[in-house]
Design an enzyme around this catalytic site. Structure first.
Site, short mmCIF file in Angstrom:
data_model
loop_
_atom_site.label_atom_id
_atom_site.label_comp_id
_atom_site.label_asym_id
_atom_site.label_seq_id
_atom_site.Cartn_x
_atom_site.Cartn_y
_atom_site.Cartn_z
N LYS A 166 -16.69 -25.43 33.35
CA LYS A 166 -17.43 -26.68 33.28
C LYS A 166 -18.75 -26.53 34.02
CE LYS A 166 -14.75 -29.28 30.88
NZ LYS A 166 -15.22 -29.98 29.68
N ASP A 194 -19.39 -25.21 29.28
CA ASP A 194 -19.40 -26.55 28.68
C ASP A 194 -20.11 -27.51 29.63
OD1 ASP A 194 -18.87 -28.99 27.54
OD2 ASP A 194 -16.69 -28.83 27.64
N GLU A 220 -21.25 -25.08 25.16
CA GLU A 220 -20.71 -26.30 24.53
C GLU A 220 -21.46 -27.54 25.02
OE1 GLU A 220 -16.47 -26.28 24.44
OE2 GLU A 220 -16.30 -28.44 24.70
N GLU A 246 -17.32 -32.76 19.75
CA GLU A 246 -16.21 -33.59 20.21
C GLU A 246 -16.60 -35.07 20.27
OE1 GLU A 246 -16.15 -31.59 24.21
OE2 GLU A 246 -15.65 -33.59 24.88
N ASP A 269 -12.44 -33.29 17.45
CA ASP A 269 -11.14 -33.50 18.06
C ASP A 269 -10.23 -34.12 17.00
OD1 ASP A 269 -10.02 -34.18 21.29
OD2 ASP A 269 -8.90 -34.73 19.50
N HIS A 296 -11.57 -29.38 19.35
CA HIS A 296 -11.49 -29.89 20.71
C HIS A 296 -10.09 -30.44 20.92
CE1 HIS A 296 -12.00 -33.19 23.75
NE2 HIS A 296 -12.71 -32.27 24.35
N GLU A 329 -7.93 -24.76 22.06
CA GLU A 329 -8.32 -25.17 23.41
C GLU A 329 -7.04 -25.54 24.16
OE1 GLU A 329 -11.07 -28.48 23.85
OE2 GLU A 329 -11.37 -27.91 25.94
#
Ligand code: CA
Length: 375
Positions: A166, A194, A220, A246, A269, A296, A329
């Site tokens: 992240k 991401d 991402e 997403e 997603d 996602h 994921e």
């Protein structure tokens, strides 16, 4: 067989260790589970990705359109529900809620016919999927590099061959920690990043230029989902593949991302972009436009099972003896409900997860868990 009821379960669990990504802190994990009950007692379950309480209201708005109807006519229901709120919501809550219902209808159909969803959808194309670990969030501690290194090493130890960091904590900080993690896991394990749209194109590209030598698998959500020109700039201005989607919904929402080739990897997603029905269509569109598809997935075991049913039928892009395979994921962050909601947890082994082969989503929902975590 007719639909007798549509039930919703808002679940909530406090976390032992709160964590943050670039947009917010999490001290609880929540979930919205949807159950479609048929008149002879059989149930199908789905999950909604997004804020559970507002989404429950949307599911309840859709429910009267379903009760008394044939549960097998999933495509008809999808179109009718979509059209019901089309003028007021072509994205966000209206589609998230529809996604959970769609998944529950597929689960019910599979359970009624004794077949897994991926078989009903034309599969399997693959029976197991390589998983990447999603984790490496921020904790309320000062020693970020130390605990992130430790966590990354634990994923390698657990057998993962790919993981995602992240980012979105400022360019200099992100560069420092991306370098530290690449150093920690070595060159063989894939590393993705991401930012959860924390950057504009200027900062996103500043980051990209400073980590281009680290073989990053994808970047991402570098910029806000509405910033199509930003996506174009980040993709054109660097050599790191760009991922996103997403926060995009339905075939209509993905049309521009695909036709203008604004992402290298599309990430709808399944529990938000329109459910299994719609995500299969988006996946086929992505294949036609030469864009990779990696769903996602950030929910409970129900969301994970739905993602796996879809992954089992994702087209190769392009086909070949050594085709590039889609990834699952695999969220490793704390989630007390994730494994508790199914009677058997979905586990990874050596970095791979088997597609569940039981009827419907291939899982059994633990009703005691639905009561235990009820918000
Ligand atoms: Ca993400």
């Amino acid at each position: 067989m007719k639909i007798a009821a549509v039930n919703t379960y808002v679940l909530s669990a406090d976390l032992e260790t709160p964590f943050a990504y670039s947009q917010a802190w999490y001290a609880t994990r929540m979930a919205l589970i949807v159950e479609v009950v048929a008149d002879h007692g059989l149930s199908g379950f789905g999950e909604v990705y997004g804020p559970p309480r507002p989404n429950r209201g949307v599911v309840e708005a859709y429910a009267p359109l379903l009760v008394g109807e044939d549960p097998f006519a999933i495509e008809r229901h999808w179109q009718r529900l979509y059209n019901h709120l089309r003028d007021h919501g072509q994205r966000g809550l209206a589609i998230q809620a529809l996604s959970g219902i769609d998944i529950a209808l597929w689960d019910l159909k599979g359970k009624a016919l004794g077949l897994p969803v991926h078989v009903l959808m034309g599969g399997p194309i693959r029976e197991r999927v390589r998983a990447y670990a999603t984790g490496l969030y921020r904790r309320d501690r000062p020693d970020h590099e130390a605990y992130l290194r430790e966590e990354a090493a634990s994923y390698v130890e657990a057998g993962f061959t790919a993981m995602k960091l992240k980012t979105g904590w400022g360019v200099a900080e992100d560069v420092r920690l991306t370098r530290a993690l690449r150093d920690e896991i070595g060159g063989e394990v894939e590393l993705m990043v991401d930012a959860n749209h924390a950057y504009d194109a200027v900062d996103a590209l500043a980051y990209v230029r400073k980590v281009e030598d680290l073989d990053i698998g994808w970047f991402e959500e570098p910029v806000a989902p509405e910033d199509y020109d930003g996506y174009r700039e980040v993709k054109a201005g660097g050599t790191i593949p760009v991922a996103g989607g997403e926060c995009s919904f339905t075939r209509y929402g993905f049309r521009r991302l695909l036709t203008e080739r604004l992402v290298d990897i599309a990430q709808p997603d399944t529990c938000a972009a329109g459910g299994l029905s719609e995500c299969k269509k988006i996946a086929d569109m992505a294949q036609a436009f030469g864009v990779r598809y990696v769903p996602h997935c950030w929910g409970t075991g129900i969301a994970r099972a739905a993602a796996l049913q879809l992954l089992a039928v994702l087209p190769h892009n392009p086909p070949g003896l050594h085709a590039t395979e889609p990834l699952l994921e695999f969220d490793m962050s704390e989630h007390p409900i994730r494994d508790a909601v199914t009677t058997e947890p979905i586990v990874q082994e050596d970095g791979f997860v088997r597609v569940p082969t039981g009827p419907g989503l291939g899982i059994e929902v633990d009703r005691a868990t639905l009561e235990r975590f009820r918000a």
